[in-house]
Design a protein around this motif. Structure first.
Motif, mmCIF file in Angstrom:
data_model
loop_
_atom_site.group_PDB
_atom_site.id
_atom_site.type_symbol
_atom_site.label_atom_id
_atom_site.label_comp_id
_atom_site.label_asym_id
_atom_site.label_seq_id
_atom_site.Cartn_x
_atom_site.Cartn_y
_atom_site.Cartn_z
ATOM 1 N N ASP A 42 -9.721 -35.369 2.216
ATOM 2 C CA ASP A 42 -9.453 -33.937 2.020
ATOM 3 C C ASP A 42 -9.514 -33.622 0.533
ATOM 4 O OD1 ASP A 42 -8.648 -31.338 1.962
ATOM 5 O OD2 ASP A 42 -6.751 -31.643 3.012
ATOM 6 N N GLY A 43 -10.689 -33.257 0.074
ATOM 7 C CA GLY A 43 -10.887 -32.971 -1.347
ATOM 8 C C GLY A 43 -10.518 -31.569 -1.745
ATOM 9 N N LEU A 44 -9.967 -30.781 -0.816
ATOM 10 C CA LEU A 44 -9.591 -29.404 -1.126
ATOM 11 C C LEU A 44 -8.148 -29.100 -0.736
ATOM 12 C CD1 LEU A 44 -11.289 -27.096 -2.431
ATOM 13 C CD2 LEU A 44 -11.546 -26.145 -0.139
ATOM 14 N N ALA A 45 -7.390 -30.139 -0.359
ATOM 15 C CA ALA A 45 -6.004 -29.946 0.060
ATOM 16 C C ALA A 45 -5.894 -28.825 1.085
ATOM 17 C CB ALA A 45 -5.106 -29.660 -1.150
ATOM 18 N N GLY A 46 -6.774 -28.904 2.101
ATOM 19 C CA GLY A 46 -6.831 -27.851 3.113
ATOM 20 C C GLY A 46 -7.525 -26.629 2.549
ATOM 21 N N LEU A 47 -6.810 -25.883 1.754
ATOM 22 C CA LEU A 47 -7.354 -24.738 1.018
ATOM 23 C C LEU A 47 -6.521 -24.583 -0.245
ATOM 24 C CD1 LEU A 47 -9.652 -22.653 1.370
ATOM 25 C CD2 LEU A 47 -7.956 -21.077 2.302
ATOM 26 N N PHE A 48 -6.608 -25.587 -1.129
ATOM 27 C CA PHE A 48 -5.832 -25.620 -2.374
ATOM 28 C C PHE A 48 -4.324 -25.578 -2.078
ATOM 29 C CE2 PHE A 48 -9.702 -23.035 -2.892
ATOM 30 C CZ PHE A 48 -10.404 -23.765 -3.837
ATOM 31 N N THR A 49 -3.892 -26.229 -1.018
ATOM 32 C CA THR A 49 -2.574 -25.951 -0.458
ATOM 33 C C THR A 49 -1.704 -27.178 -0.222
ATOM 34 O OG1 THR A 49 -3.396 -23.936 0.602
ATOM 35 C CG2 THR A 49 -1.418 -24.903 1.539
ATOM 36 N N ARG A 234 -1.245 -11.718 -24.168
ATOM 37 C CA ARG A 234 0.155 -11.280 -24.162
ATOM 38 C C ARG A 234 0.385 -10.225 -25.248
ATOM 39 N NH1 ARG A 234 3.966 -10.581 -20.697
ATOM 40 N NH2 ARG A 234 3.563 -8.522 -21.569
ATOM 41 N N GLU A 235 -0.174 -10.438 -26.435
ATOM 42 C CA GLU A 235 -0.038 -9.458 -27.514
ATOM 43 C C GLU A 235 -0.656 -8.122 -27.133
ATOM 44 O OE1 GLU A 235 -0.272 -12.664 -31.247
ATOM 45 O OE2 GLU A 235 -1.979 -11.373 -30.763
ATOM 46 N N ILE A 236 -1.801 -8.181 -26.477
ATOM 47 C CA ILE A 236 -2.484 -6.950 -26.057
ATOM 48 C C ILE A 236 -1.653 -6.208 -25.016
ATOM 49 C CG2 ILE A 236 -4.497 -6.105 -24.779
ATOM 50 C CD1 ILE A 236 -6.078 -8.431 -26.180
ATOM 51 N N CYS A 237 -1.142 -6.921 -24.030
ATOM 52 C CA CYS A 237 -0.324 -6.272 -22.999
ATOM 53 C C CYS A 237 0.924 -5.638 -23.600
ATOM 54 C CB CYS A 237 0.043 -7.281 -21.918
ATOM 55 S SG CYS A 237 -1.341 -7.786 -20.868
ATOM 56 N N ASP A 238 1.550 -6.312 -24.539
ATOM 57 C CA ASP A 238 2.727 -5.755 -25.198
ATOM 58 C C ASP A 238 2.375 -4.501 -25.987
ATOM 59 O OD1 ASP A 238 4.357 -7.734 -24.180
ATOM 60 O OD2 ASP A 238 4.254 -8.987 -25.981
ATOM 61 N N ALA A 239 1.248 -4.533 -26.678
ATOM 62 C CA ALA A 239 0.850 -3.396 -27.520
ATOM 63 C C ALA A 239 0.590 -2.150 -26.691
ATOM 64 C CB ALA A 239 -0.387 -3.768 -28.336
ATOM 65 N N TYR A 240 0.066 -2.331 -25.478
ATOM 66 C CA TYR A 240 -0.310 -1.178 -24.657
ATOM 67 C C TYR A 240 0.669 -0.921 -23.506
ATOM 68 C CZ TYR A 240 -4.831 -1.260 -27.048
ATOM 69 O OH TYR A 240 -5.825 -1.215 -27.991
ATOM 70 N N ASP A 241 1.798 -1.630 -23.473
ATOM 71 C CA ASP A 241 2.777 -1.490 -22.392
ATOM 72 C C ASP A 241 2.110 -1.691 -21.032
ATOM 73 O OD1 ASP A 241 5.192 -1.127 -21.133
ATOM 74 O OD2 ASP A 241 5.125 1.066 -21.199
ATOM 75 N N VAL A 242 1.440 -2.818 -20.898
ATOM 76 C CA VAL A 242 0.740 -3.201 -19.681
ATOM 77 C C VAL A 242 1.357 -4.496 -19.165
ATOM 78 C CG1 VAL A 242 -1.467 -4.030 -18.765
ATOM 79 C CG2 VAL A 242 -1.412 -2.050 -20.300
ATOM 80 N N LEU A 243 1.573 -4.592 -17.864
ATOM 81 C CA LEU A 243 2.173 -5.791 -17.282
ATOM 82 C C LEU A 243 1.138 -6.910 -17.159
ATOM 83 C CD1 LEU A 243 4.268 -4.170 -14.390
ATOM 84 C CD2 LEU A 243 4.964 -4.640 -16.756
ATOM 85 N N LEU A 244 1.538 -8.109 -17.495
ATOM 86 C CA LEU A 244 0.689 -9.286 -17.342
ATOM 87 C C LEU A 244 1.113 -10.020 -16.075
ATOM 88 C CD1 LEU A 244 -1.404 -11.352 -18.187
ATOM 89 C CD2 LEU A 244 0.286 -12.341 -19.767
ATOM 90 N N VAL A 245 0.207 -10.065 -15.097
ATOM 91 C CA VAL A 245 0.466 -10.730 -13.825
ATOM 92 C C VAL A 245 -0.275 -12.065 -13.808
ATOM 93 C CG1 VAL A 245 0.343 -10.580 -11.310
ATOM 94 C CG2 VAL A 245 0.674 -8.496 -12.679
ATOM 95 N N SER A 246 0.462 -13.141 -13.653
ATOM 96 C CA SER A 246 -0.128 -14.472 -13.551
ATOM 97 C C SER A 246 -0.282 -14.809 -12.071
ATOM 98 C CB SER A 246 0.775 -15.500 -14.249
ATOM 99 O OG SER A 246 0.160 -16.763 -14.309
ATOM 100 N N ASP A 247 -1.521 -14.796 -11.595
ATOM 101 C CA ASP A 247 -1.781 -15.093 -10.189
ATOM 102 C C ASP A 247 -1.836 -16.606 -10.028
ATOM 103 O OD1 ASP A 247 -2.597 -15.390 -7.608
ATOM 104 O OD2 ASP A 247 -4.278 -13.986 -7.726
ATOM 105 N N GLU A 248 -0.759 -17.179 -9.513
ATOM 106 C CA GLU A 248 -0.589 -18.629 -9.418
ATOM 107 C C GLU A 248 -0.694 -19.112 -7.969
ATOM 108 O OE1 GLU A 248 0.646 -20.747 -12.068
ATOM 109 O OE2 GLU A 248 1.339 -19.331 -13.590
ATOM 110 N N VAL A 249 -1.396 -18.354 -7.137
ATOM 111 C CA VAL A 249 -1.504 -18.721 -5.732
ATOM 112 C C VAL A 249 -2.118 -20.114 -5.585
ATOM 113 C CG1 VAL A 249 -2.626 -18.137 -3.545
ATOM 114 C CG2 VAL A 249 -1.550 -16.347 -4.916
ATOM 115 N N ILE A 250 -3.100 -20.445 -6.406
ATOM 116 C CA ILE A 250 -3.683 -21.781 -6.404
ATOM 117 C C ILE A 250 -3.042 -22.670 -7.459
ATOM 118 C CG2 ILE A 250 -5.775 -23.078 -6.998
ATOM 119 C CD1 ILE A 250 -7.390 -21.004 -5.495
#
Length: 446
Positions: A42-49, A234-250
């Motif tokens: 299983d070289g893909l852990a099912g589906l990265f799972t 991170r600096e850019i998101c802070d400067a523009y008041d934008v949320l940084l979402v880290s998609d860590e599903v995999i």
């Protein structure tokens, strides 16, 4: 056994007219077995799972114990103990003040939840026009309409348009095909990060709510973040008041050798989305983990987040997740990945001697092998070659040779590897041997 009534996911059913789909009946460790008894790595852990590997009886037993005690109750104005325990456990592993956990049924639902939260949060804090999101070209973020809008793969979206408006794309971090600064990782990373600032400026900072990024981008074959990239984002998101979402599903729960990829690369997200490896696939669950300040507007007056899922935070899934986190900690799985990632990479790098292999890249137990028709020019396959070589030969032949992984051409043609985190050198050698044989034969088809 007949599977004629099944509608398979992401599958071309016409291809099953003469050859029915494989039937996988059990798993053990790093291997799966079909109904004829044939074994596949299983070289893909099912589906990265399947981080902990197949056949872990303690996870099945945790599910049975919970089901016999409390099989189901929703998190709609009520709490059950396993959800509270799991939320506390997750918060302890996140960077910074990501202290609020909203449970979903999977990764796409978690991404959907994060975008909805970003929209409502800015409405509640006096910035109602901030609703747009930015993500990267060829990035995959899920199948719900909102998550699919954030996804940067045109072919995955076109059949379902119109989608949710307000999602925009910026370049990814595929250094192998860098359009600028192809000789300098850091400069390329700064260039790629600045494209985010440029997109925010173009759309109007008062309209942009969030940026969605994977620590290591999956689709296209493991695009690593260049040095300094996330620091600048991170600096850019802070400067523009934008949320940084880290998609860590995999990337979460050990795939990169840490609980979360944000910890490996040293950046502070406002939201983490996760799923998959949280239970090693033994039960379905996902989560959005948000910074404390994003919860604050919902703690006043009659405000509520009118969003949820029937099976979000299911008691059985939460119990399995807790048992899985115990297992990963007890067996030192994260450190095992860190201790063995160099050996995995070195073993796979032997494939670079093949004329069809252009690049081998990745981190932890998460690698992509980009295929080319000309190594000197890095020329990629055309559509017909990709269909004939990648889909028509490599994908099926790898499986027939005993390796389950993914041959993907949603961006550049790649073979993706993300085995269970229990794998060792013998598994790296087996993967590489099969890949070497199949890719060597694939070259003759170009």
């Amino acid at each position: 056994m007949s599977a004629e009534h099944l509608w398979l996911h992401f599958s071309q059913h016409a291809g099953f007219a003469d050859a029915p789909p494989p039937v996988i009946v059990r798993g053990e460790g790093a291997y799966i077995y079909d109904d004829t008894g044939k074994r596949y790595l299983d070289g893909l852990a099912g589906l990265f799972t399947v981080q902990a590997g197949h056949g872990r009886s303690e996870l099945a037993e945790a599910a049975a114990r919970q089901a016999s005690e409390l099989a189901y109750f929703p998190l709609w104005s009520h709490v059950h103990p396993r959800a509270a325990e799991l939320a506390e456990r997750l918060v302890a592993q996140t960077p910074g003040e990501l202290n609020r956990v909203f449970f979903t049924t999977g990764g796409g639902d978690a991404v959907e939840t994060a975008w909805k939260l970003a929209k409502q949060y800015f409405k509640l804090t006096g910035k109602p026009r901030k609703h747009k999101v930015i993500s990267r070209y060829s990035a995959y973020h899920g199948t719900p309409h909102g998550a699919l809008s954030i996804t940067g793969i045109p072919a995955a979206k076109e059949d379902f348009e119109p989608l949710v408006p307000g999602a925009f794309r910026v370049p990814n971090t595929n250094f192998y095909r860098a359009p600028e600064h192809a000789d300098d990782h850091h400069a390329f990373g700064q260039w790629a990060a600045e494209r985010i600032a440029q997109a925010i400026e173009f759309e109007g900072p008062e309209t942009v709510a969030a940026v969605f990024l994977e620590p290591v981008q999956n689709t296209g074959g493991c695009f690593l973040p260049p040095p300094g990239y996330f620091e600048r984002v991170r600096e850019i998101c802070d400067a523009y008041d934008v949320l940084l979402v880290s998609d860590e599903v995999i990337c979460g729960f050990g795939r990169l050798g840490h609980a979360f990829g944000a910890l490996r690369y040293g950046y502070q997200p406002d939201i983490i989305t996760c799923a998959k490896g949280l239970t090693s696939g033994y039960a379905p669950i996902g989560a959005m983990i948000a910074h404390e300040r994003l919860m604050e507007p919902f703690t006043r007056g009659g405000t509520s987040f009118l969003h949820g899922y029937t099976f979000g935070g299911h008691p059985v899934s939460c119990a399995v997740a807790l048992a899985n986190l115990d297992l990963l900690e007890r067996e030192g799985i994260y450190q095992h990945v860190l201790d063995n990632e160099k050996s995995f990479h070195t073993t796979l790098s032997a494939l670079e001697e093949l004329p069809i292999v252009g690049d081998v890249r990745g981190a932890g137990f998460f690698y992509g092998i980009e295929l080319v028709k000309d190594k000197a020019t890095r020329q990629t396959f055309d559509a017909a070659e990709s269909q004939r070589v990648l889909s028509g030969f490599v994908s099926g032949e790898l499986f027939r040779s005993g390796l389950y992984c993914r041959a993907d051409d949603r961006a550049e043609p790649v073979v993706q590897l993300a085995p269970p985190l229990i794998c060792e050198q013998q598994h790296f050698d087996e993967m590489t041997q099969i890949l070497h044989d199949v890719l060597d034969r694939a070259w003759a088809l170009l």
